[in-house]
Structures are given as C-alpha cells and as structure tokens.
Enzyme design. Structure first.
Site, mmCIF file in Angstrom:
data_model
loop_
_atom_site.group_PDB
_atom_site.id
_atom_site.type_symbol
_atom_site.label_atom_id
_atom_site.label_comp_id
_atom_site.label_asym_id
_atom_site.label_seq_id
_atom_site.Cartn_x
_atom_site.Cartn_y
_atom_site.Cartn_z
ATOM 1 N N ASN A 314 0.846 -1.205 0.000
ATOM 2 C CA ASN A 314 0.000 0.000 0.000
ATOM 3 C C ASN A 314 0.880 1.254 0.000
ATOM 4 O O ASN A 314 0.758 2.135 0.856
ATOM 5 C CB ASN A 314 -0.936 -0.007 1.202
ATOM 6 C CG ASN A 314 -2.200 0.792 0.952
ATOM 7 O OD1 ASN A 314 -2.340 1.450 -0.074
ATOM 8 N ND2 ASN A 314 -3.126 0.744 1.900
ATOM 9 N N HIS A 345 -8.479 3.114 8.265
ATOM 10 C CA HIS A 345 -9.011 1.852 7.755
ATOM 11 C C HIS A 345 -10.455 1.623 8.178
ATOM 12 O O HIS A 345 -11.232 1.031 7.421
ATOM 13 C CB HIS A 345 -8.144 0.680 8.227
ATOM 14 C CG HIS A 345 -6.940 0.451 7.381
ATOM 15 N ND1 HIS A 345 -5.751 1.124 7.568
ATOM 16 C CD2 HIS A 345 -6.721 -0.372 6.322
ATOM 17 C CE1 HIS A 345 -4.864 0.735 6.665
ATOM 18 N NE2 HIS A 345 -5.424 -0.179 5.896
#
Length: 479
Positions: A314, A345
């Site tokens: 990521n 998240h």
C-alpha cells in the site's frame, strides 16, 4: 445466501443473478465489474479524449461523471458521501486561511470518514466494501476550481480503489504535460531519444493484467482451503502441533494477500490504460509506468524486515501517512502514524489490535536490526544466513500482527493471541527494553549516508529504480 448478499449491498442489484451463480457477495461482484468497465473506458479515454484532441475541461467532466456513475452502481445512495465530504473540504479551502487550511481539512475529512464507517458498520451493518476512497488532496501552488477538485477526488480511474496520487501529478496527466518532465535526465539535459514520442503503456498493462488473473485465480482457489479462522478453532489447536499451526498460519495469510494484489494491480492498470502513471525511462530505454503503483509483490513476499514489508505494501497510502503524520508529529511519530492508519481503515476493533501490535513490532525490529545486523555483514555467507533468518522471522511477525485485521472482532483476535501465549508481544517488549536504539535524527542521517554510498557503486539496472525508490520508499514511518 441471496438474501444476505442483497442486504449487505446498497448498490445496484442488476448483477444479483451472477452473484448467486458464482457464490460471491454482490458488492464484490459489482466492484470487479465496475473496475473492468473502468479499464475499457480508460483505453477509450486515452485514445479519444487525449490532451492533444480535447481540452482539460472536457477530460475533467468526463472523468468525474464516469466516476460518479461507478460509485452509484457500487454504493447506491451511499455514494453521496463522496460529494458531501468533497464539498466540506473544498469549502474549508475556500474560506480558511493557508495557515490552518490543511489542519481543518484533515480533521473534517477524517471525522467525516469515521462517521461514515461507524454508520456503515454498526448502524446499517453493510459489512466491508471492496476498495477504498482514492483522493486525499495534497497541497499545491494554486487553488483548484471545484471541477478540478471533484475530478481529482472522484475520477473513474481511482474512485473505487485508488491508488492515492498527488494533485500535481493528476493535473499534469489531465493537461497532457505528464510526459515532458520525465524526458529530462538526472543532470537536467533533455533526452532527445524519447522526447518526440509518447510512451505506450501496452506492455505494462498486459503484465499487470496477467498478475491480476493469477492473483484472482490463487485467491479464489486457495483462500477457501486455508481460512484464517481455522487458526482459532478449538479442535485444530488441540490436535495440531504448534509448529504446524505456525506453518498453517503462514499459508492462510499468504492466501489472503492475492485479493489485495488483484485490486491494487488492476487499479494501477486502469490508470495506465488512461495514460496516467508514466515515470520516466529505464536505462534500457523502456518506459516505466509505476508512478502510482501501490505494491511490489516480490519485495513483499521475500521481505527480510518489517519495514521492508511495509515499504512495499500500500505504497501510496504509506506516503500519504508519512506526509500528513510522521513528518509533522513531534512526539512518537511511529505510534501516531500507526494509530492514524487504524482510524483511516475503519472502526473494527481488529484494525486497532493490528496497528497497536504493529507499533511494538516496528520498535522491536528496529532495535534488533540496529544491534544484531552488523555482526552478519562480515561475509556473504553470514549475510545469506541473516537474510534467511530474518525472512522467516518477518513472515511470522507479519502473520501474527495481521490476524486481527482479518478476524475483525476482539474476541477471536484475543483468542488467537492467547493461543500463542502473547509470546511475540512479550518478545517485542523484551527487545525494546533490552536493546538500545539511536535517536531518530541520527538514524535518518546514517541511512542517508548509507544510501549515498551505495548509489555510488550500484550497477546501472539498479539505479534505474531510483525514481520509484524516491517516490515509494523514501519514508521513515516505521523506522
């Protein structure tokens, strides 16, 4: 099964029959179909709405409208949150002073994102959507107009799964100036061999689509054979030797990663197909399309340190975290960055358990590397032994850390940790307390000196990655 799938998706039900046939949740089917549609549209966008054929205004409008359509198809009325959040942050940019603009935008955007996550999980119970919101506005030299801002945040190439990119890079892509700076060599001289031709992303797109196909096939075939949940099954834990439990945990976590490889690589291919992502040339003259690439699979699977794994996973989000948190936090930036990542998240407790564990893992890995690694640099054999040991240790540490991220709930996550007697948590605590680590500013200075000395003696094919390394791995968020 069909009823459950429908209730967990606010998007279109058009593909419900396909969802039932292939036995996958409707929201995941909608996501994959929309991404494939975006891929086809990206080719059309690059060929028929090329900057040489149309204006930036038209490119902005088309990219934004297509993005809204995909969001509506996947999320239904929930797609309005894209507009609301973009409107709120744009209003702040309009009326707040430059001194406080970035702080207010950060607070409002993160607060609104948290509100959406709470309502999605605990009020509407929609479960987890595939993908992620793409746009975090980066500071630039001029105030964008509303269309440019919406296009950056909601374009069809990145609205479902990103990756995050800088505003300046996106505007250069829209205006057709993305290739010009990349034709300059490191010394500033123009590279005449390539300046007259626009590079084609064809080979990179084919390669990335092949990676997508392999990743999807592995995930669909292997993930159901090795579910992570089996690691906390009472019968499994009672009847399986601990070493085999460790091996199974590694295989089960290995089977979950292709899902992310598929999503991020497909998103990267979509951007490349639209003409976005050019990052200069390799030494052999081949174009590089990794400007906004989000992962390096081989570096992930063969990572020999916790940091190396994070540096290649990521990537674009990690760079965003570095800019907005790590570089600006005066007190314990590592912990602050991990906590911000957990909030970004979502609100599942497993996310917080994972990132809190990640803090201790990072600190322990840093202490271990700085104190032990020098003893293994005396010969090639010793370095190879060190690499094998650290690879195995890194994979176990990553699996141990990420289990709550997959299980999501507190009870199952703590049950897993108890089955391991919290041994890695305890080991991390002992290492952090027992082994000294130099202050952050000294570590950064030493790493910069090491990089400079290494670059002077590297072969040409290694130096060809310098641009990407600067773009993707220049972070100390976990060191």
């Amino acid at each position: 099964m069909a009823t459950e799938t429908t209730s967990s998706c606010t998007g279109s039900n058009l593909l419900q029959p396909i969802s039932e046939i292939i036995n996958l949740p409707l929201d995941q089917v909608n996501f994959v179909v929309c991404q494939l549609f975006a891929l086809l549209t990206a080719f059309w966008f690059r060929l028929y709405l090329h900057p040489s054929k149309t204006s930036p205004f038209i490119r902005h409008v088309v990219a934004t409208l297509l993005g809204f359509y995909l969001a509506l198809f996947c999320f239904g009325w929930y797609a309005l949150h894209f507009l609301v959040q973009s409107g709120l942050t744009y209003s702040i940019m309009m009326f707040a002073g430059l001194e406080h603009m970035h702080k207010l935008c950060f607070i409002v955007a993160l607060g609104y994102l948290s509100f959406c996550q709470v309502t999605r999980v605990y009020v509407f119970d929609y479960g987890m959507y595939s993908g992620e919101e793409s746009g975090e506005f980066q500071q630039t030299w001029r105030m964008p107009n509303l269309l440019e801002y919406l296009s950056y945040n909601c374009n069809f190439m990145g609205i479902l799964a990103g990756p995050t990119c800088s505003y300046n890079d996106y505007m250069a892509f829209i205006e057709g100036t993305a290739y010009q700076p990349r034709h300059l060599e490191a010394n500033g001289r123009e590279n005449g061999k390539y300046k007259h031709t626009e590079p084609s992303p064809k080979n990179d797109i084919i390669s990335k689509l092949c990676t997508c196909a392999i990743s999807l096939a592995i995930f669909l075939s292997v993930s159901k054979l090795c579910p992570v949940e089996r690691s906390i099954d009472n019968k499994f834990m009672a009847s399986t030797p601990f070493i085999l439990q460790v091996l199974y945990l590694y295989l089960s976590m290995l089977a979950t990663r292709p899902k992310y490889y598929f999503i991020w690589t497909l998103s990267d291919a979509i951007n490349n197909a639209a003409g976005f992502g050019f990052n200069g040339y390799n030494k052999d003259g081949t174009p590089r399309w990794d400007l906004i690439s989000n992962l390096r699979i081989l570096d992930i699977e063969f990572a020999t340190s916790f940091k190396m794994f994070l540096d290649n996973w990521n990537i674009q989000t990690a760079l965003w975290l570095k800019r907005v948190c790590y570089e600006r936090c005066p007190i314990n930036p590592t912990a602050a960055t991990f906590l911000l990542s957990a909030m970004w998240h979502g609100v599942y407790p497993g996310y917080y358990l994972t990132f809190l564990t990640g803090i201790s893992m990072t600190m322990a890995a840093r202490a271990l590397r700085h104190n032990i690694r020098p003893y293994f640099l005396c010969s090639t054999t010793h370095r190879s032994i060190y690499d094998v040991i650290t690879w195995a240790g890194t994979q176990i540490a990553i699996c141990y850390t990420v289990v709550p991220f997959v299980l999501l709930a507190v009870g199952p996550s703590l049950k897993f940790y108890r089955s391991w007697y919290y041994c890695i948590h305890i080991a991390c605590l002992v290492l952090v307390l027992a082994l000294p680590v130099k202050p952050r500013h000294l570590r950064i200075k030493e790493e910069q000196q090491q990089q400079n000395s290494l670059q002077g003696g590297l072969p040409e094919d290694h130096n060809s990655h310098s641009i990407t390394d600067n773009n993707c791995n220049q972070k100390h968020k976990a060191t």
